[in-house]
Design a protein around this motif. Structure first.
Motif, mmCIF file in Angstrom:
data_model
loop_
_atom_site.group_PDB
_atom_site.id
_atom_site.type_symbol
_atom_site.label_atom_id
_atom_site.label_comp_id
_atom_site.label_asym_id
_atom_site.label_seq_id
_atom_site.Cartn_x
_atom_site.Cartn_y
_atom_site.Cartn_z
ATOM 1 N N LEU C 284 -9.668 3.902 -3.498
ATOM 2 C CA LEU C 284 -8.324 4.328 -3.899
ATOM 3 C C LEU C 284 -7.316 4.089 -2.781
ATOM 4 C CD1 LEU C 284 -8.880 7.578 -5.940
ATOM 5 C CD2 LEU C 284 -8.267 5.331 -6.747
ATOM 6 N N LEU C 285 -7.763 4.183 -1.553
ATOM 7 C CA LEU C 285 -6.847 3.926 -0.442
ATOM 8 C C LEU C 285 -6.337 2.495 -0.491
ATOM 9 C CD1 LEU C 285 -5.713 5.166 2.182
ATOM 10 C CD2 LEU C 285 -7.558 4.039 3.386
ATOM 11 N N PHE C 286 -7.253 1.547 -0.759
ATOM 12 C CA PHE C 286 -6.804 0.171 -0.818
ATOM 13 C C PHE C 286 -5.985 -0.107 -2.060
ATOM 14 C CE2 PHE C 286 -8.343 -1.139 2.993
ATOM 15 C CZ PHE C 286 -9.650 -0.739 3.179
ATOM 16 N N VAL C 287 -6.305 0.593 -3.153
ATOM 17 C CA VAL C 287 -5.467 0.442 -4.345
ATOM 18 C C VAL C 287 -4.060 0.946 -4.039
ATOM 19 C CG1 VAL C 287 -5.113 1.247 -6.680
ATOM 20 C CG2 VAL C 287 -7.361 0.556 -5.973
ATOM 21 N N PHE C 288 -3.981 2.062 -3.328
ATOM 22 C CA PHE C 288 -2.674 2.607 -2.934
ATOM 23 C C PHE C 288 -1.917 1.601 -2.080
ATOM 24 C CE2 PHE C 288 0.453 5.639 -1.948
ATOM 25 C CZ PHE C 288 0.682 5.606 -0.594
ATOM 26 N N LEU C 289 -2.654 0.930 -1.182
ATOM 27 C CA LEU C 289 -2.008 -0.078 -0.347
ATOM 28 C C LEU C 289 -1.474 -1.224 -1.195
ATOM 29 C CD1 LEU C 289 -1.451 -0.636 2.590
ATOM 30 C CD2 LEU C 289 -3.598 -1.825 2.763
ATOM 31 N N GLN C 290 -2.251 -1.613 -2.202
ATOM 32 C CA GLN C 290 -1.775 -2.674 -3.092
ATOM 33 C C GLN C 290 -0.521 -2.245 -3.841
ATOM 34 O OE1 GLN C 290 -5.119 -3.528 -5.590
ATOM 35 N NE2 GLN C 290 -5.908 -5.059 -4.195
ATOM 36 N N ILE C 291 -0.508 -0.975 -4.269
ATOM 37 C CA ILE C 291 0.669 -0.484 -4.990
ATOM 38 C C ILE C 291 1.885 -0.475 -4.079
ATOM 39 C CG2 ILE C 291 1.678 1.523 -6.102
ATOM 40 C CD1 ILE C 291 -0.980 2.207 -7.206
ATOM 41 N N MET C 292 1.696 -0.031 -2.827
ATOM 42 C CA MET C 292 2.830 -0.002 -1.896
ATOM 43 C C MET C 292 3.362 -1.407 -1.649
ATOM 44 S SD MET C 292 3.733 2.949 -0.805
ATOM 45 C CE MET C 292 4.382 2.842 0.836
ATOM 46 N N LEU C 293 2.432 -2.386 -1.540
ATOM 47 C CA LEU C 293 2.884 -3.753 -1.303
ATOM 48 C C LEU C 293 3.700 -4.267 -2.469
ATOM 49 C CD1 LEU C 293 -0.084 -5.552 0.416
ATOM 50 C CD2 LEU C 293 2.207 -5.246 1.286
ATOM 51 N N ARG C 294 3.331 -3.838 -3.682
ATOM 52 C CA ARG C 294 4.100 -4.312 -4.832
ATOM 53 C C ARG C 294 5.548 -3.898 -4.745
ATOM 54 N NH1 ARG C 294 3.285 -3.100 -11.218
ATOM 55 N NH2 ARG C 294 4.965 -4.476 -11.880
ATOM 56 N N TRP C 295 5.795 -2.679 -4.276
ATOM 57 C CA TRP C 295 7.179 -2.192 -4.259
ATOM 58 C C TRP C 295 7.886 -2.511 -2.962
ATOM 59 C CZ3 TRP C 295 8.450 -1.546 -8.948
ATOM 60 C CH2 TRP C 295 7.486 -1.141 -9.853
ATOM 61 N N THR C 296 7.231 -3.233 -2.064
ATOM 62 C CA THR C 296 7.892 -3.564 -0.806
ATOM 63 C C THR C 296 8.345 -5.006 -0.754
ATOM 64 O OG1 THR C 296 6.290 -2.093 0.167
ATOM 65 C CG2 THR C 296 7.646 -3.346 1.677
ATOM 66 N N LEU C 297 7.519 -5.895 -1.283
ATOM 67 C CA LEU C 297 7.744 -7.308 -1.019
ATOM 68 C C LEU C 297 8.319 -8.061 -2.203
ATOM 69 C CD1 LEU C 297 4.367 -8.010 0.718
ATOM 70 C CD2 LEU C 297 6.567 -7.642 1.790
ATOM 71 N N PRO C 298 9.144 -9.083 -1.933
ATOM 72 C CA PRO C 298 9.541 -9.982 -3.015
ATOM 73 C C PRO C 298 8.413 -10.936 -3.376
ATOM 74 C CG PRO C 298 10.632 -10.599 -0.998
ATOM 75 C CD PRO C 298 9.834 -9.384 -0.693
#
Lengths: 385, 189, 331
Positions: C284-298
């Motif tokens: 879940l930690l890595f899934v959370f990281l993936q989610i954060m990347l979605r809302w950070t990067l173009p």
């Protein structure tokens, strides 16, 4: 209607390839309004772009002739570039005042400068936010709008409306600044640089964003001047021309501010990143202007010079101001005896800037077209009037 | 070669900076409010739905002329000399019956141009912004106290009165002439 | 009989896990997105911060009409979401949730997972082709190109771990990382295992079609993705498959690099039950990281995406695997 030709090209052997026509239709998430772009593509590379306009044409210029007086045209002028309405009102009112020869009090001029610069910041925030949104960065959009809300709040306590103000009147303003305007403005001036830095960290200097926008849609300076581009489009190509410095109106000559110009920091001079960065830097300069204007704000009566009936003498005037999108000009003909204008023509910056789109998008990919269109920063209300 | 590695490092670094920023914002308080449970109080100059205090209206039609989109329709009927309409709250004497005062709020562009010319300040913009209707015709607001029949009645009364006045005026010179020259009424003195 | 029962239990448990996890992660994604953007997000359904919203969404999707385009290839159209989900679900068979539970203790676990996740490509191509829509086909082809290109850095970085661990069996890879935080694979042969993890993480983002590699599924600039023509439950299958895939690659990252079901404290807080907790939380930690990347990067453009895969990730992972291999031999 523009015409296009379908080119056929044969390569070695018997393979004949054709260009395809793709329609980026009026309803589209990335065209900033109802704009139809007809793309002639060769695979993924764009060969030609034909914009089709007129989906938002509301007959502003005809309406202006039917109004009973010059004052009534101001709500219509608001609705041209609905994102930066103060700039529109300012240009029209300054044109009429020049025609009538009205001298407005100093306080009115300072307040107009403050409003115009606040509107510039709000408009650029929207441009930057939606540009990130087009490229897939969802967060800066909402952070930009959070800051824009503070500006719209300031406008709301002053004139009562958030988007279409009817605030700048011929000869003065509709209301004087309320008592809590100063506090709100000071808070904004304090918090905005931090927010801008955050948006910069997240979007402007992001390598992925730079890869998407640098060296894309390069607009050489001579092409920009030939097409009549203005505003950040022109300044992004390296041409240091700003109407606030070159032909100062209101009291702009009393302020110290810089004109940011595109320098090709991340790519070539005149690419999308330069135009985008010019907008970011212009917001910082507007902050400086607002600070200086607020300090120098004199006392006075904002209703002093408002004429009972605006009846300009016979004549014509063309007045241009620096709108956030470029040079907005109003050409007004008055026939002397009627209280409504004979002819009002608005030279909209987005209309002229859009004309350069086919030139700068040849040879790039379809995915780049969205980046290029976002960097032109058009508002369809202005393009179609 | 060096460009290549520099690009990779810059990419990773800017991604990390962005991540740190968004992570920090996870803990920032939300700036939105839970509308419609919580509603913001609008500033006092807010320009939303129009309201007309019909008791103060003197029927000058200034607002109708000022409106850029012609959303106000006013019809007035002159008051008879024996009718006393009273005085507005600002001290102006009312001389006209306002038989029709319609505002088509769906046409209104909320510019506020009608508010400024009103001499009695009876038309003003309130802070009401939630006034959607199911029926388009419900958006035409009728502010006048007169029903259409009463308006007709009033108009007929006034027409009648004017007719009587005209008759009286026509009779008056004849009477005068008769008084001056009782022998020959046609001859003017 | 007990064989059959065992197989049944072993296949249902990951499915249940996927379903529960999908509901939780749908809510988490939108809430994370909202709070990153300084707003509130779900607040209404069910009371406290809208916890029942994903369930409501699921019910809504279930109740929608199944529209099939006119000239579509009906069999392929119906099969595509099934294959995409089945591939992702089948890979869960080789994941060790804890020391005592693994659905299929394959001796070639790693190899099996890499092979099965390629099935997703077939499903996507079927979806794009059978929609009878020019733009869906283009989107599907782009997506296939993306996934296939990024298989190589993924496989190479996984191979690096295989060299270090010496086995393809995922359970044994976890067992070998017993003993606390610093026995985890990511800290061995520094910094090359860390580089391998980075490469694996970036490549797996592209495998799952997440930002910054979400060209196929974003309201992409001109065309809509391969799942435009899908409605109702079929669309829900694609959605579910995407989230299942996310946890799959995160779980594999956790197993290969971060100790799997091992506790970071060594003996403290370890045991079969704790194993599930550690594995799921690392995933879940890595899934959370993936989610954060979605809302950070173009988003990256398609050719930039290919550039990253072929010219950045693949050479570096080649170099990495050679260095780690040499180092391991010389040790």
């Amino acid at each position: 209607m523009a015409t296009f030709e379908i080119t056929t090209r044969s390569i070695k052997g018997d393979l004949k390839t054709d260009t395809m026509i793709l329609n980026m239709g009026p309803q589209h998430p990335s065209t900033h309004g109802v704009l139809r772009l007809e793309l002639v593509v060769d695979g993924e590379i764009i060969v030609d772009v034909i914009p089709h306009l007129g989906y938002l044409h509301r007959c502003f210029e005809k309406h202006a002739e039917q109004m009973t007086n010059y004052q009534q045209v101001i709500p219509y002028v608001d609705r041209m570039d609905y994102v930066a309405a103060m700039g529109n009102e300012l240009a029209y009112v300054l044109a009429v005042e020049k025609l009538m020869g009205i001298e407005v009090p100093e306080r009115v001029q300072y307040i107009r400068v403050i409003m115009a610069e606040l509107q510039r910041i709000a408009s650029h925030l929207l441009a930057i936010g939606t540009y990130g949104l087009d490229l897939g960065a969802f967060t800066p959009f909402l952070w930009c709008f959070r800051e824009r809300e503070k500006i719209l709040d300031m406008f709301e306590i002053t004139c009562g409306a958030r988007l279409l103000y009817n605030y700048i009147w011929i000869g003065g303003l509709s209301h004087d600044l309320p008592s809590d305007f100063g506090k709100k403005l000071k808070d904004f001036l304090k918090t905005f640089p931090k927010a801008l830095k955050e948006i910069n960290d997240l979007l402007t200097y992001n390598k992925i964003f730079i890869d998407r926008t640098a060296n894309i849609g390069v607009l050489p300076a001579d092409v920009a001047i030939n097409y009549g581009c203005s505003g950040p489009m022109l300044r992004g190509s390296g041409v240091k021309f700003d109407l606030r410095k070159n032909e100062p109106y209101l009291v702009y000559d009393r302020f110290e501010f810089d004109i940011p110009v595109g320098e090709g920091k991340m790519g070539t001079v005149g690419d999308c990143w330069d135009r985008y960065y010019v907008r970011v830097r212009e917001m910082e300069e507007s902050l400086k202007i607002i600070e200086q204007a607020w300090e120098q704000l004199p006392a006075g009566d904002v209703h002093a010079a408002i004429p009972k009936k605006a009846r300009p003498p016979q004549g014509e005037v063309y007045f241009r101001t620096e709108n956030p999108r470029g040079e907005l000009g109003f050409y007004i003909i008055s026939d002397g005896h009627s209280s409504s204008p004979f002819r009002v023509k608005a030279r909209a910056p987005s209309f002229v800037n859009l004309s350069v789109l086919p030139e700068i998008s040849k040879g790039y990919m379809i995915a780049d077209l969205v980046a290029i269109l976002g960097s032109v920063d058009i508002v369809l209300g202005e393009v179609d009037r | 070669m060096k460009e290549y590695f520099k690009n990779i490092f810059v990419a990773l670094w800017t991604i990390l900076v962005g991540l740190r920023l968004t992570f920090k914002h996870l803990f920032v308080r939300a700036v939105t409010i839970q509308y419609p449970d919580v509603k913001l109080k609008l500033p006092e100059r807010a320009r939303n739905r129009l309201y007309v205090n019909i008791d103060d209206c003197i029927g000058c039609k200034q607002c109708e002329m000022a409106c850029p989109v012609d959303c106000i329709t006013i019809e007035t009927v002159k008051a008879l000399p024996n009718e006393d309409l009273g005085v507005t709250s600002t001290g102006n004497k009312k001389r006209l019956w306002v038989t029709k005062f319609d505002i088509d709020i769906s046409k209104c562009c909320y510019c506020g141009l009608c508010v400024y010319p009103c001499p009695t300040e009876c038309i003003y913009m309130t802070d009401v912004y939630e006034f959607s209707e199911y029926n388009r015709h419900s958006l035409i607001y009728h502010f006048s106290n007169f029903t259409p029949e009463e308006a007709e009645l009033k108009k007929k009364q006034v027409e009648q009165f004017e007719l009587e006045q005209k008759m009286k005026k026509a009779v008056k010179p004849v009477e005068q002439a008769v008084a001056n020259n009782p022998a020959n009424p046609e001859e003017k003195s | 009989m007990t064989e059959l029962l065992n197989m049944l239990i072993a296949s249902v448990i990951p499915l249940l896990f996927i379903l529960v996890y999908a509901i939780v992660i749908l809510w988490t994604e939108i809430k994370v997105a909202s709070h990153v953007q300084d707003r509130l997000g779900y607040m209404y359904t069910g009371g406290f911060h809208g916890w029942a919203q994903p369930i409501a969404d699921l019910l809504k999707l279930l109740s929608k009409e199944h529209i099939t385009p006119a000239n579509s290839d009906k069999i392929l159209f119906i099969l595509a979401p099934v294959i995409v989900f089945a591939a992702s679900y089948a890979a869960y068979a080789a994941l060790p949730f804890t020391s005592t539970f693994i659905a299929a203790n394959l001796n070639v676990g790693v190899f099996y997972i890499i092979a099965i996740t390629s099935f997703v490509v077939i499903g996507i191509l079927m979806a794009g082709w059978s929609s009878n829509n020019k733009y869906s086909l283009l989107g599907a082809m782009r997506s296939v190109a993306q996934i296939v290109s990024y298989e190589i850095p993924t496989a190479l970085s996984i191979l690096t771990v295989v060299i270090v661990a010496g086995t393809l069996n995922l359970q044994e890879v976890c067992e070998a990382q017993k003993g606390g935080l610093f026995n985890w694979n990511i800290f061995k042969y520094p910094p090359f295992m860390f580089i391998a993890f980075l490469i694996y993480f970036v490549a797996s983002l592209a495998e799952v079609n997440r930002t910054p590699f979400d060209i196929p599924e974003a309201e992409s600039e001109l065309v809509a993705g391969y799942h435009t023509e899908y409605t109702g439950m079929k669309f829900a299958m694609f959605y579910l498959a995407e989230y299942a895939n996310m946890f799959l690659v995160s779980g594999i990252a956790a197993i290969l690099f971060f100790g799997g079901w091992n506790s970071p404290f060594g003996e403290f807080m370890s045991g079969p039950a704790w194993g599930v907790f550690w594995f799921v939380s690392k995933g879940l930690l890595f899934v959370f990281l993936q989610i954060m990347l979605r809302w950070t990067l173009p988003r990256l453009r398609v050719d930039q995406l290919m550039y990253v895969s072929w010219k950045v990730l693949t050479p570096i992972s080649f170099a990495n695997i050679m260095i780690v291999g040499l180092w391991a031999i010389l040790k």
